[in-house]
Design a protein around this motif. Structure first.
Motif, PDB file in Angstrom:
ATOM      1  N   ASP A  48      31.291   0.816  36.942  1.00 15.56           N
ATOM      2  CA  ASP A  48      30.927   1.173  38.322  1.00 15.56           C
ATOM      3  C   ASP A  48      31.569   0.258  39.360  1.00 15.56           C
ATOM      4  O   ASP A  48      31.013   0.059  40.451  1.00 15.56           O
ATOM      5  N   THR A  82      21.728  -4.562  42.502  1.00 17.22           N
ATOM      6  CA  THR A  82      23.188  -4.503  42.447  1.00 17.22           C
ATOM      7  C   THR A  82      23.843  -5.861  42.187  1.00 17.22           C
ATOM      8  O   THR A  82      25.053  -5.932  41.981  1.00 17.22           O
ATOM      9  N   PRO A 123      25.302  -2.160  38.732  1.00 15.77           N
ATOM     10  CA  PRO A 123      24.051  -1.562  39.211  1.00 15.77           C
ATOM     11  C   PRO A 123      23.012  -1.459  38.100  1.00 15.77           C
ATOM     12  O   PRO A 123      23.343  -1.161  36.952  1.00 15.77           O
ATOM     13  N   SER A 124      21.773  -1.704  38.452  1.00 20.02           N
ATOM     14  CA  SER A 124      20.683  -1.517  37.495  1.00 20.02           C
ATOM     15  C   SER A 124      20.060  -0.135  37.640  1.00 20.02           C
ATOM     16  O   SER A 124      19.260   0.278  36.814  1.00 20.02           O
ATOM     17  N   GLY A 125      20.436   0.587  38.701  1.00 24.04           N
ATOM     18  CA  GLY A 125      19.931   1.940  38.930  1.00 24.04           C
ATOM     19  C   GLY A 125      21.072   2.933  39.013  1.00 24.04           C
ATOM     20  O   GLY A 125      22.110   2.767  38.371  1.00 24.04           O
ATOM     21  N   GLY A 126      20.898   3.954  39.840  1.00 21.34           N
ATOM     22  CA  GLY A 126      21.919   4.990  39.975  1.00 21.34           C
ATOM     23  C   GLY A 126      23.020   4.617  40.949  1.00 21.34           C
ATOM     24  O   GLY A 126      22.924   3.630  41.683  1.00 21.34           O
ATOM     25  N   TYR A 127      24.089   5.417  40.939  1.00 18.51           N
ATOM     26  CA  TYR A 127      25.218   5.184  41.827  1.00 18.51           C
ATOM     27  C   TYR A 127      24.810   5.223  43.294  1.00 18.51           C
ATOM     28  O   TYR A 127      25.228   4.379  44.093  1.00 18.51           O
ATOM     29  N   ALA A 128      24.023   6.221  43.650  1.00 13.61           N
ATOM     30  CA  ALA A 128      23.663   6.411  45.054  1.00 13.61           C
ATOM     31  C   ALA A 128      22.891   5.206  45.588  1.00 13.61           C
ATOM     32  O   ALA A 128      23.152   4.721  46.697  1.00 13.61           O
ATOM     33  N   GLN A 129      21.939   4.724  44.797  1.00 18.72           N
ATOM     34  CA  GLN A 129      21.158   3.562  45.229  1.00 18.72           C
ATOM     35  C   GLN A 129      22.049   2.331  45.381  1.00 18.72           C
ATOM     36  O   GLN A 129      21.965   1.603  46.374  1.00 18.72           O
TER      37      GLN A 129
END
Length: 262
Positions: free
Chosen positions: A219, A198, A143-149
């Motif tokens: 992740d 992702t 992921p390049s962002g957060g877990y939720a995204q």
């Protein structure tokens, strides 16, 4: 007009067997051949998808997001065309589990199919690592962002993929001749949607093979759980909204189910 000897027996044997994209019914396929076709199909798909990402990193941006998406989508399309009539062309543990949950695929074959898909992915990843080292990191999905995204995106694109696959593989009124094109286009669409965030995996083994080859498990749980949940949801929702079949239509077409669920 007399029939060729054995033609009647062959007709009876082939009745009720899957069709793929409008092709002739396949003969009864032993599990070993199904597993072999599933291995080769998954290997081709993984090799194409992972290598496109690696080449894009090695030659900065030459493939582009569109190129990577098109490469993986085209690979999915040709593999479905080539192996769907043999193995069902699942190519993805999330697809296998979803079809088993919908009773379109025997649970006893699920471990064999998933094991085959995992091994094929690992083989493709290590082959590419040997060819493109030290640029293997381009094939890893993180992921390049957060877990939720990341979880939400992988869930949604897996939902979309399985919704389409369930339509073309289980609904007799869907355009079966275009099944491979529909699946390939959906894969390409999903990578265009989620690729930058992702990597657009939508397939646990797409992530697992490169992760093992590089030792990068960052992740990884997102890519193991979200696609399976998304695929189960997509298959379930299509089954819920699908139009009921008329009695005559059910009797006439029940013997010719489509691909993906051998």
């Amino acid at each position: 007009m007399s029939k060729h000897p054995g033609a009647e027996e062959l007709t009876l044997e082939e009745e009720g067997l899957p069709k793929v994209c409008g092709s002739l019914p396949s003969p009864l396929v032993p599990l070993g051949r199904k597993v072999g076709a599933e291995f080769v199909g998954t290997l081709i798909l993984m090799f194409a998808g992972i290598s496109a990402a690696i080449v894009n990193q090695r030659t900065p941006g030459s493939e582009t997001l569109v190129g990577c998406a098109a490469c993986t989508g085209l690979a999915a399309m040709v593999v479905v065309l080539a192996t769907g009539h043999i193995s069902g062309a699942h190519l993805n543990p999330a697809v296998t589990i979803s079809f088993a949950a919908l009773k379109h695929f025997p649970w006893k074959h699920v471990p064999v199919y998933i094991g085959t898909q995992v091994i094929a992915s690992i083989c493709a990843a290590f082959a590419l690592k040997g060819m493109f080292h030290p640029f293997m990191s381009g094939g890893v999905t993180v992921p390049s962002g957060g877990y939720a995204q990341a979880f939400a995106l992988e869930f949604i694109i897996s939902f979309i993929l399985m919704f389409v696959v369930t339509a073309v593989a289980t609904d007799t009124r869907a355009v079966g001749e275009l099944a491979a094109i529909a699946v390939g286009a959906t894969v390409m669409l999903n990578i265009l949607i989620a690729g930058p965030a992702t990597g657009g995996s939508m397939n646990p083994v797409r992530t697992l093979g490169p992760a093992i080859a590089t030792g990068n498990y960052k992740d990884i749980w997102v890519y193991l759980i979200a696609p399976i949940l998304g695929a189960l949801s997509g298959a379930g929702i299509y089954t819920a909204v699908k139009l009921p079949e008329a009695d005559g239509e059910t009797q006439g077409k029940a013997s010719t189910p489509r691909s993906f669920r051998k």
